[in-house]
Every structure is written in structure tokens, then in C-alpha cells.
Design a protein around this motif. Structure first.
Motif, PDB file in Angstrom:
ATOM      1  N   ASP A 184       0.876  -1.328  -0.022  1.00 27.42           N
ATOM      2  CA  ASP A 184       0.038  -0.064  -0.088  1.00 27.42           C
ATOM      3  C   ASP A 184       0.959   1.169   0.033  1.00 27.42           C
ATOM      4  O   ASP A 184       0.439   2.234   0.553  1.00 27.42           O
ATOM      5  CB  ASP A 184      -1.041   0.124   1.118  1.00 27.42           C
ATOM      6  CG  ASP A 184      -2.190  -0.878   0.933  1.00 27.42           C
ATOM      7  OD1 ASP A 184      -2.601  -1.053  -0.287  1.00 27.42           O
ATOM      8  OD2 ASP A 184      -2.871  -1.355   1.970  1.00 27.42           O
ATOM      9  N   ARG A 202       7.635   6.504 -10.205  1.00 31.77           N
ATOM     10  CA  ARG A 202       7.808   6.143 -11.340  1.00 31.77           C
ATOM     11  C   ARG A 202       9.360   6.484 -12.057  1.00 31.77           C
ATOM     12  O   ARG A 202       9.805   7.188 -11.620  1.00 31.77           O
ATOM     13  CB  ARG A 202       6.657   6.947 -12.392  1.00 31.77           C
ATOM     14  CG  ARG A 202       5.293   6.967 -11.491  1.00 31.77           C
ATOM     15  CD  ARG A 202       4.324   7.657 -12.128  1.00 31.77           C
ATOM     16  NE  ARG A 202       3.224   7.967 -11.366  1.00 31.77           N
ATOM     17  CZ  ARG A 202       2.157   8.559 -11.666  1.00 31.77           C
ATOM     18  NH1 ARG A 202       1.949   9.026 -13.051  1.00 31.77           N
ATOM     19  NH2 ARG A 202       1.196   8.688 -10.836  1.00 31.77           N
ATOM     20  N   THR A 241       2.552   1.205 -11.223  1.00 28.66           N
ATOM     21  CA  THR A 241       2.448   0.059 -10.828  1.00 28.66           C
ATOM     22  C   THR A 241       1.415  -0.059  -9.626  1.00 28.66           C
ATOM     23  O   THR A 241       1.526   0.860  -8.693  1.00 28.66           O
ATOM     24  CB  THR A 241       3.679  -0.707 -10.636  1.00 28.66           C
ATOM     25  OG1 THR A 241       4.317  -0.129  -9.632  1.00 28.66           O
ATOM     26  CG2 THR A 241       4.592  -1.011 -11.684  1.00 28.66           C
ATOM     27  N   HIS A 285      -1.091  -2.469  -4.374  1.00 27.99           N
ATOM     28  CA  HIS A 285      -1.896  -3.375  -3.675  1.00 27.99           C
ATOM     29  C   HIS A 285      -2.274  -4.639  -4.238  1.00 27.99           C
ATOM     30  O   HIS A 285      -2.295  -4.510  -5.468  1.00 27.99           O
ATOM     31  CB  HIS A 285      -3.251  -2.520  -3.366  1.00 27.99           C
ATOM     32  CG  HIS A 285      -3.960  -1.808  -3.976  1.00 27.99           C
ATOM     33  ND1 HIS A 285      -4.769  -2.802  -5.104  1.00 27.99           N
ATOM     34  CD2 HIS A 285      -4.111  -0.613  -4.891  1.00 27.99           C
ATOM     35  CE1 HIS A 285      -5.329  -2.010  -5.819  1.00 27.99           C
ATOM     36  NE2 HIS A 285      -4.956  -0.522  -5.737  1.00 27.99           N
ATOM     37  N   ILE A 316      -4.615  -7.396  -6.184  1.00 22.94           N
ATOM     38  CA  ILE A 316      -6.138  -7.043  -6.946  1.00 22.94           C
ATOM     39  C   ILE A 316      -6.671  -8.263  -7.265  1.00 22.94           C
ATOM     40  O   ILE A 316      -7.730  -8.502  -8.081  1.00 22.94           O
ATOM     41  CB  ILE A 316      -5.878  -6.276  -8.455  1.00 22.94           C
ATOM     42  CG1 ILE A 316      -4.809  -6.992  -9.313  1.00 22.94           C
ATOM     43  CG2 ILE A 316      -5.345  -4.810  -8.271  1.00 22.94           C
ATOM     44  CD1 ILE A 316      -4.762  -6.663 -10.856  1.00 22.94           C
ATOM     45  N   HIS A 327     -11.187   4.216  -7.623  1.00 23.66           N
ATOM     46  CA  HIS A 327     -10.351   5.251  -8.290  1.00 23.66           C
ATOM     47  C   HIS A 327     -11.210   6.378  -9.361  1.00 23.66           C
ATOM     48  O   HIS A 327     -10.497   7.017  -9.582  1.00 23.66           O
ATOM     49  CB  HIS A 327      -9.234   4.501  -9.285  1.00 23.66           C
ATOM     50  CG  HIS A 327      -8.083   4.153  -8.317  1.00 23.66           C
ATOM     51  ND1 HIS A 327      -7.152   4.654  -7.855  1.00 23.66           N
ATOM     52  CD2 HIS A 327      -8.111   2.589  -8.133  1.00 23.66           C
ATOM     53  CE1 HIS A 327      -6.364   3.870  -7.201  1.00 23.66           C
ATOM     54  NE2 HIS A 327      -6.796   2.490  -7.382  1.00 23.66           N
ATOM     55  N   ALA A 373     -12.486   6.254  -0.792  1.00 21.66           N
ATOM     56  CA  ALA A 373     -11.489   5.214  -0.596  1.00 21.66           C
ATOM     57  C   ALA A 373     -10.128   5.834  -0.357  1.00 21.66           C
ATOM     58  O   ALA A 373      -9.419   5.066  -0.007  1.00 21.66           O
ATOM     59  CB  ALA A 373     -11.663   4.742  -1.801  1.00 21.66           C
ATOM     60  N   ALA A 419      -8.121   6.828  -2.224  1.00 25.51           N
ATOM     61  CA  ALA A 419      -7.425   6.363  -3.592  1.00 25.51           C
ATOM     62  C   ALA A 419      -7.059   7.441  -4.551  1.00 25.51           C
ATOM     63  O   ALA A 419      -7.825   8.286  -4.593  1.00 25.51           O
ATOM     64  CB  ALA A 419      -7.982   5.238  -4.088  1.00 25.51           C
ATOM     65  N   CYS A 432      -8.188  -1.255 -16.981  1.00 26.00           N
ATOM     66  CA  CYS A 432      -6.948  -0.788 -16.310  1.00 26.00           C
ATOM     67  C   CYS A 432      -5.595  -1.700 -16.331  1.00 26.00           C
ATOM     68  O   CYS A 432      -4.557  -1.215 -16.434  1.00 26.00           O
ATOM     69  CB  CYS A 432      -7.321  -0.667 -14.773  1.00 26.00           C
ATOM     70  SG  CYS A 432      -9.027  -0.216 -14.437  1.00 26.00           S
ATOM     71  N   HIS A 440      -1.632  -0.962 -16.109  1.00 29.02           N
ATOM     72  CA  HIS A 440      -1.261  -0.826 -14.814  1.00 29.02           C
ATOM     73  C   HIS A 440      -0.939  -2.205 -14.230  1.00 29.02           C
ATOM     74  O   HIS A 440      -2.253  -3.223 -14.231  1.00 29.02           O
ATOM     75  CB  HIS A 440      -2.143  -0.089 -13.877  1.00 29.02           C
ATOM     76  CG  HIS A 440      -2.593   1.242 -14.175  1.00 29.02           C
ATOM     77  ND1 HIS A 440      -1.556   2.268 -13.675  1.00 29.02           N
ATOM     78  CD2 HIS A 440      -3.408   1.750 -14.789  1.00 29.02           C
ATOM     79  CE1 HIS A 440      -1.742   3.290 -14.067  1.00 29.02           C
ATOM     80  NE2 HIS A 440      -2.797   3.016 -15.071  1.00 29.02           N
TER      81      HIS A 440
HETATM   82  C1  HEC Z   1     -10.650  -0.762  -2.281  1.00 25.01           C
HETATM   83  C2  HEC Z   1     -10.272   0.453  -3.030  1.00 25.01           C
HETATM   84  C3  HEC Z   1      -9.362   0.297  -4.100  1.00 25.01           C
HETATM   85  C4  HEC Z   1      -9.506  -0.850  -5.421  1.00 25.01           C
HETATM   86  C5  HEC Z   1     -10.817  -1.543  -5.458  1.00 25.01           C
HETATM   87  C6  HEC Z   1      -8.451  -0.538  -6.203  1.00 25.01           C
HETATM   88  N1  HEC Z   1      -7.590   0.383  -5.734  1.00 25.01           N
HETATM   89 FE1  HEC Z   1      -6.066   0.832  -6.606  1.00 25.01          FE
HETATM   90  N2  HEC Z   1      -5.424   2.030  -4.865  1.00 25.01           N
HETATM   91  C7  HEC Z   1      -6.341   2.272  -3.880  1.00 25.01           C
HETATM   92  C8  HEC Z   1      -5.465   3.110  -2.648  1.00 25.01           C
HETATM   93  C9  HEC Z   1      -6.110   3.376  -1.446  1.00 25.01           C
HETATM   94  C10 HEC Z   1      -4.245   3.403  -3.408  1.00 25.01           C
HETATM   95  C11 HEC Z   1      -3.152   4.253  -2.539  1.00 25.01           C
HETATM   96  C12 HEC Z   1      -2.024   3.315  -2.245  1.00 25.01           C
HETATM   97  C13 HEC Z   1      -2.513   2.186  -1.202  1.00 25.01           C
HETATM   98  O1  HEC Z   1      -2.936   2.397  -0.362  1.00 25.01           O
HETATM   99  O2  HEC Z   1      -2.425   1.107  -1.785  1.00 25.01           O
HETATM  100  C14 HEC Z   1      -4.291   2.563  -4.618  1.00 25.01           C
HETATM  101  C15 HEC Z   1      -3.196   2.924  -5.608  1.00 25.01           C
HETATM  102  C16 HEC Z   1      -3.252   2.105  -6.855  1.00 25.01           C
HETATM  103  C17 HEC Z   1      -2.147   2.742  -7.667  1.00 25.01           C
HETATM  104  C18 HEC Z   1      -1.080   3.367  -7.777  1.00 25.01           C
HETATM  105  C19 HEC Z   1      -1.050   4.980  -8.240  1.00 25.01           C
HETATM  106  C20 HEC Z   1       0.078   5.743  -7.755  1.00 25.01           C
HETATM  107  O3  HEC Z   1       0.082   7.049  -8.318  1.00 25.01           O
HETATM  108  O4  HEC Z   1       1.142   5.280  -7.494  1.00 25.01           O
HETATM  109  C21 HEC Z   1      -2.695   2.081  -9.062  1.00 25.01           C
HETATM  110  C22 HEC Z   1      -2.103   2.247 -10.392  1.00 25.01           C
HETATM  111  C23 HEC Z   1      -3.899   1.289  -8.596  1.00 25.01           C
HETATM  112  N3  HEC Z   1      -4.258   1.600  -7.492  1.00 25.01           N
HETATM  113  C24 HEC Z   1      -4.523   0.842  -9.802  1.00 25.01           C
HETATM  114  C25 HEC Z   1      -5.866   0.070  -9.376  1.00 25.01           C
HETATM  115  C26 HEC Z   1      -6.374  -1.047 -10.334  1.00 25.01           C
HETATM  116  C27 HEC Z   1      -5.873  -0.917 -11.748  1.00 25.01           C
HETATM  117  C28 HEC Z   1      -7.486  -1.397  -9.598  1.00 25.01           C
HETATM  118  C29 HEC Z   1      -8.233  -2.427 -10.074  1.00 25.01           C
HETATM  119  C30 HEC Z   1      -7.753  -3.780 -10.656  1.00 25.01           C
HETATM  120  C31 HEC Z   1      -7.484  -0.854  -8.470  1.00 25.01           C
HETATM  121  N4  HEC Z   1      -6.481  -0.234  -8.175  1.00 25.01           N
HETATM  122  C32 HEC Z   1      -8.520  -1.067  -7.326  1.00 25.01           C
HETATM  123  C33 HEC Z   1      -7.439   1.652  -3.459  1.00 25.01           C
HETATM  124  C34 HEC Z   1      -8.130   0.729  -4.338  1.00 25.01           C
END
Ligand code: HEC
Ligand code: HEC
Length: 173
Positions: A69, A74, A82, A85, A87, A103, A111, A113, A139, A143
Motif C-alpha cells: 500500500d 515512477r 504500478t 496493492h 487486485i 479510483h 476510498a 485512493a 486498467c 497498470h
Molecule cells: C478498495 C479500494 C481500491 C480498489 C478496488 C482498487 N484500488 Fe488501486 N489504490 C487504492 C488506494 C487506497 C491506493 C493508494 C495506495 C494504497 O493505499 O495502496 C491505490 C493505488 C493504486 C495505484 C498507484 C497509483 C500511484 O500514483 O502510484 C494504482 C496504479 C492502482 N491503485 C490501480 C488499481 C487498479 C488497476 C485497480 C483494479 C484492478 C485498483 N487499483 C483497485 C485503492 C483501491
């Protein structure tokens, strides 16, 4: 040539061609094609170095996706970040997009996010749409999650900061 014989000559040629065809068709339908390289030929040294073409290796163990998390650096500004977390079980299909549940513009604050950036709303003609552009819907096309494993191929990429540092005159480094 006697043109009165032409039809007969043509018929005979056609007959021969048909015979040749049926000749091959009598081979068993699933017969192996003849291989003219030795089966123990060395395998191409790519992601699977060593061994021979027919040699089966035990595949490396599947690893869990890194799930710290913490947003990663980059390598260049245009890089799709990338995924930091897991998926597992997140579906992106005709019925819904789990990623957007956190997102999208509306959900990102709930969230906590990062919101998808403006490029995700822009279509290929440069028009900014009200919702995510179809070309950005899937996505994981761009990613990807990461795993803590040994890289398959060597990589000596240097980012722009390192390159700029090399450019600086010696006294300013
Ligand atoms: C439950 C909420 C949630 C879901 C569902 C989710 N994300 Fe995330 N995502 C986050 C959060 C919160 C962060 C910020 C870093 C962290 O806490 O992991 C994040 C960070 C990211 C980042 C990094 C962004 C950066 O600027 O570095 C990416 C890329 C990303 N998510 C892609 C995805 C993709 C693709 C999916 C679907 C397959 C997805 N996320 C589903 C909550 C979520
Ligand atoms: C065609 C490739 C592509 C697809 C598909 C795509 N992205 Fe991105 N994404 C990028 C790139 C490139 C960046 C970094 C530059 C930018 O913001 O455009 C990025 C940036 C991001 C960021 C960081 C935004 C920021 O401002 O820090 C998040 C979060 C993100 N994408 C989530 C998603 C989610 C969720 C989806 C699916 C709905 C998705 N992306 C689909 C290429 C893509």
C-alpha cells in the motif's frame, strides 16, 4: 501441337492433380508432421535458459503480489504507475469495473485512493469525456501489480535524474 488433343491433355493433367490430392489425404488426420531437427536441440536462451527443446522444467513457484500500500516511484513521468496493492478478485468486465469503485472521481475521496488522471477521460480524438474513456477502461492493460522476485532479464535502465547528473559539469556535481 494438335489442338484436338488439348481437352484430353487437360483432363489427364487434372486427373493427375486429383490423384495426388487423394494420395496425401489417405494419411492419418492427426499424424505428426515430419520433424527434421533433433529433439534434443538446445532451447533458445530467452526467459527459459538452458535445457533442450523437449526438456520440461519445473515452473517457478507463483508468488503473491506485493501488497504494501505504498505508492512506488515512477521511472519516467509518463509511466503508468504500478499497482501497490493486491487486485485478486477485482473484476473488470462488461458488468462493472472494481477499480473505479475506488479510483473514479466520485469514489476516490471515500476510498482515499488517487483519482485516475485527466488522460483517463480523454478519448483518442483528444475529447475529454464525462466518464472514463473506453480506451482506459481495462486498467490492467497498463497498470500491473508487482512481485518480489528475481528479474527474468537483466535491466540497466537509468532514469532521467541519473542521466542529468552525468551531464552536469564536474564542479557542480
Ligand atoms: C478498495 C479500494 C481500491 C480498489 C478496488 C482498487 N484500488 Fe488501486 N489504490 C487504492 C488506494 C487506497 C491506493 C493508494 C495506495 C494504497 O493505499 O495502496 C491505490 C493505488 C493504486 C495505484 C498507484 C497509483 C500511484 O500514483 O502510484 C494504482 C496504479 C492502482 N491503485 C490501480 C488499481 C487498479 C488497476 C485497480 C483494479 C484492478 C485498483 N487499483 C483497485 C485503492 C483501491
Ligand atoms: C492505456 C493505458 C492505461 C489504462 C488502460 C489505464 N491507465 Fe491509469 N495511467 C496510465 C498512465 C500512462 C498514467 C500516468 C500518466 C497519466 O496520468 O496519464 C496513469 C495514471 C494512473 C493513476 C495515477 C493518477 C495520478 O494522478 O497520480 C491512477 C490511480 C490510475 N492511472 C488508475 C487507473 C485505473 C483505475 C484504470 C482503469 C479504469 C486505468 N488507470 C487505466 C495509463 C493507463
Amino acid at each position: 501441337m494438335n489442338y484436338r488433343l488439348l481437352p484430353i491433355v487437360l483432363l489427364a493433367t487434372f486427373g493427375l492433380a486429383v490423384a495426388a490430392e487423394t494420395g496425401t489425404a489417405t494419411r492419418a488426420p492427426n499424424a505428426q508432421p515430419e520433424i527434421d531437427f533433433p529433439l534434443d536441440a538446445p532451447a533458445p536462451d530467452g526467459r527459459r535458459p538452458g535445457g533442450t527443446i523437449t526438456h520440461e522444467f519445473t515452473p517457478p513457484k507463483l508468488q503473491d503480489d506485493e501488497n504494501k500500500d505504498v505508492r512506488r516511484e515512477r521511472n519516467y513521468p509518463e509511466q503508468p504507475p504500478t499497482i501497490p496493492h493486491s487486485i485478486r478478485g477485482y473484476h473488470v468486465d462488461i458488468n462493472g469495473n472494481k477499480c473505479l469503485a475506488c479510483h473514479s472521481r466520485a469514489n476516490s475521496s471515500k476510498a482515499q485512493a488517487p483519482m485516475i488522471s485527466i488522460t483517463h477521460y480523454t478519448d483518442r480524438d483528444g475529447q475529454t469525456l464525462a466518464a472514463v474513456a473506453p480506451r482506459r477502461y481495462f486498467c490492467t492493460q497498463c497498470h500491473v501489480p508487482q512481485q518480489d522476485v528475481k528479474p527474468l532479464v537483466e535491466n540497466n535502465f537509468q532514469n532521467i535524474d541519473v542521466l542529468l547528473q552525468h551531464e552536469l559539469p564536474q564542479d557542480r556535481q
